[in-house]
Write an enzyme that holds these catalytic residues in place. Structure first.
Site, PDB file in Angstrom:
ATOM      1  N   THR A  92     -25.637  27.571 -52.126  1.00  9.48           N
ATOM      2  CA  THR A  92     -24.436  27.972 -52.504  1.00  9.48           C
ATOM      3  C   THR A  92     -24.088  29.440 -52.080  1.00  9.48           C
ATOM      4  OG1 THR A  92     -25.154  28.774 -54.832  1.00  9.48           O
ATOM      5  CG2 THR A  92     -24.494  26.300 -54.541  1.00  9.48           C
ATOM      6  N   GLY A  93     -23.088  29.735 -52.393  1.00 12.01           N
ATOM      7  CA  GLY A  93     -22.740  31.467 -51.900  1.00 12.01           C
ATOM      8  C   GLY A  93     -23.184  31.664 -50.311  1.00 12.01           C
ATOM      9  N   ALA A  94     -22.815  30.791 -49.477  1.00 12.89           N
ATOM     10  CA  ALA A  94     -23.296  30.700 -48.195  1.00 12.89           C
ATOM     11  C   ALA A  94     -22.535  31.582 -47.209  1.00 12.89           C
ATOM     12  CB  ALA A  94     -23.560  29.312 -47.767  1.00 12.89           C
ATOM     13  N   SER A 150     -21.822  34.980 -47.540  1.00 13.40           N
ATOM     14  CA  SER A 150     -21.671  36.420 -47.816  1.00 13.40           C
ATOM     15  C   SER A 150     -23.286  36.509 -48.130  1.00 13.40           C
ATOM     16  CB  SER A 150     -20.797  36.799 -49.013  1.00 13.40           C
ATOM     17  OG  SER A 150     -20.786  38.307 -49.300  1.00 13.40           O
ATOM     18  N   GLY A 151     -23.540  38.013 -47.776  1.00 13.88           N
ATOM     19  CA  GLY A 151     -24.799  38.461 -48.401  1.00 13.88           C
ATOM     20  C   GLY A 151     -26.073  37.538 -48.217  1.00 13.88           C
ATOM     21  N   ILE A 152     -26.869  37.440 -49.417  1.00 16.07           N
ATOM     22  CA  ILE A 152     -28.049  36.729 -49.204  1.00 16.07           C
ATOM     23  C   ILE A 152     -27.865  35.275 -48.974  1.00 16.07           C
ATOM     24  CG2 ILE A 152     -30.007  35.857 -50.727  1.00 16.07           C
ATOM     25  CD1 ILE A 152     -29.596  38.417 -52.512  1.00 16.07           C
ATOM     26  N   SER A 164     -32.614  37.895 -60.686  1.00 21.18           N
ATOM     27  CA  SER A 164     -32.335  39.314 -60.255  1.00 21.18           C
ATOM     28  C   SER A 164     -33.663  40.211 -60.958  1.00 21.18           C
ATOM     29  CB  SER A 164     -30.862  39.888 -60.451  1.00 21.18           C
ATOM     30  OG  SER A 164     -30.827  41.263 -60.749  1.00 21.18           O
ATOM     31  N   TYR A 206     -23.230  41.261 -66.207  1.00 27.05           N
ATOM     32  CA  TYR A 206     -24.048  40.600 -64.918  1.00 27.05           C
ATOM     33  C   TYR A 206     -25.714  40.543 -65.536  1.00 27.05           C
ATOM     34  CZ  TYR A 206     -26.475  40.344 -60.386  1.00 27.05           C
ATOM     35  OH  TYR A 206     -27.337  40.284 -59.274  1.00 27.05           O
TER      36      TYR A 206
END
Length: 344
Positions: A16-18, A20-22, A145, A158
């Site tokens: 997921t979140g594929a 952008s970024g990590i 995190s 966050y």
């Protein structure tokens, strides 16, 4: 319970979140290592571009458009993985959002929305993954995190969401292990990573935010995620500073808090005034197929801490060899000194 995970080249991995970024970095790296990739994000145009890039390069990928806060959309993503590749071997809950601002200044609806993405997205994805993996076996990897342990001011909600992700992941792991399910459950804890994280975050500050130095490369997080897809691992800190901050928060909490309080508006201040009509990714996609942030920052491309974590046997051998060499050197000095004394 002892069980093994498949080599990455034999796996189907959902990320997921594929776009952008990590997440983007992990999708590309997984494809290069031979995995079937199911990329999940909100930005369909970026997903199409990513999947075409992977398939044109000889990899195997498909995509599913989903907001991780939408459980039904994530279920459809899992169905696409099964239809296209026959099943799921690793599920990575990576999608996340942030808000910069003092807690008392942030609108309640924004605080709630952040939790919908960062916590409920992980909850939805984890429950779906466990259902698919309970018979087949595999890995569930949640990206937390260093703030899962060490809260950061100006990113209060966050930090709270990542604390919640840690609590949820730890509890789910105990239940999975108690039920003897062949599922490895990992929490990844990166430190500050050079991704578009600040520009995708909602901003209530008078200045443009930045991540505090030192910054590490997103490839290190992707490397850690894929390592845990093949090797059952409980926790994985990415970047030595993640371990330092976590240890400080645990062992010297007041010192950690005072240090953050003294630098509250310095460490995360880019020095640029807040942009007018600034876009962000809290409610709508803001991804642009960028692995790294737009700011020109010094980035640590390697981590000795991570190298030691990934290759403990090699590190131990080097340490022993270094110890032997040091002992031999000290011994030669003692011998030389003794010969000098005897000669005199």
């Amino acid at each position: 319970m002892q069980f093994s995970l498949k080599p990455l080249s034999q796996q189907t991995i959902v990320i997921t979140g594929a776009t952008s970024g990590i997440g983007l970095c992990t999708a590309r790296m997984a494809a290069k290592r031979g995995a079937n990739v199911v990329a999940v994000a909100r930005n369909e145009a970026a997903l199409c571009e990513l999947v075409d890039e992977i398939n044109d390069s000889g990899g195997r990928a498909t995509y599913a458009v989903a907001d991780v806060a939408d459980e039904e959309a994530l279920k459809r993503a899992a169905e696409i993985a099964v239809e296209r590749f026959g099943g799921i071997d690793t599920w990575v809950n990576n999608a996340g959002a942030s808000i910069y601002g003092r807690i008392m200044d942030v609108r309640t609806e924004d605080l709630r929305r952040l939790f919908e993405t960062n916590l409920w997205g992980v909850v939805h994805g984890s429950r779906i993954a466990v259902e698919h993996l309970r018979e087949r076996g595999g890995a569930l990897i949640n990206v937390g995190s260093e703030t899962s342990d060490a809260a950061v001011p100006l990113q209060g909600m966050y930090s709270a969401s990542k604390h919640a992700v840690k609590g949820f992941t730890d509890a789910l792991r105990m239940e999975v292990e108690a039920d003897k399910l062949p599922i490895s459950l990992t929490l990844i804890k990166p430190t500050a990573i050079h991704t578009p994280f600040p520009e995708n975050a909602r901003n209530y500050l008078s200045y443009e935010p930045q991540l505090p130095a030192p910054l590490y490369a997103p490839e290190l997080v992707a490397e850690a995620i894929l390592h845990c897809a093949e090797n059952p691992t409980r926790d994985f800190f990415v970047g030595g500073m993640a371990k330092v901050h976590s240890s400080m928060a645990l062992n010297t909490p007041r010192l950690h808090e005072k240090m953050n309080e003294s630098m509250i508006d310095r460490l995360q201040n880019s020095g640029e005034p807040a942009a007018v009509k600034r876009t962000d990714g809290l409610y709508d996609t803001n991804s642009r197929l960028a692995e790294r942030g737009a700011q020109d920052r010094h980035v640590l491309e390697h981590s000795l801490y991570q190298r030691a974590k990934l290759h403990p046997a090699l590190t131990a051998t080097i340490a022993v060899a270094g110890g032997v060499a040091l002992a031999a050197w000290l011994g030669s000095k003692v011998t030389a000194n003794s010969a000098t004394l005897n000669a005199s």
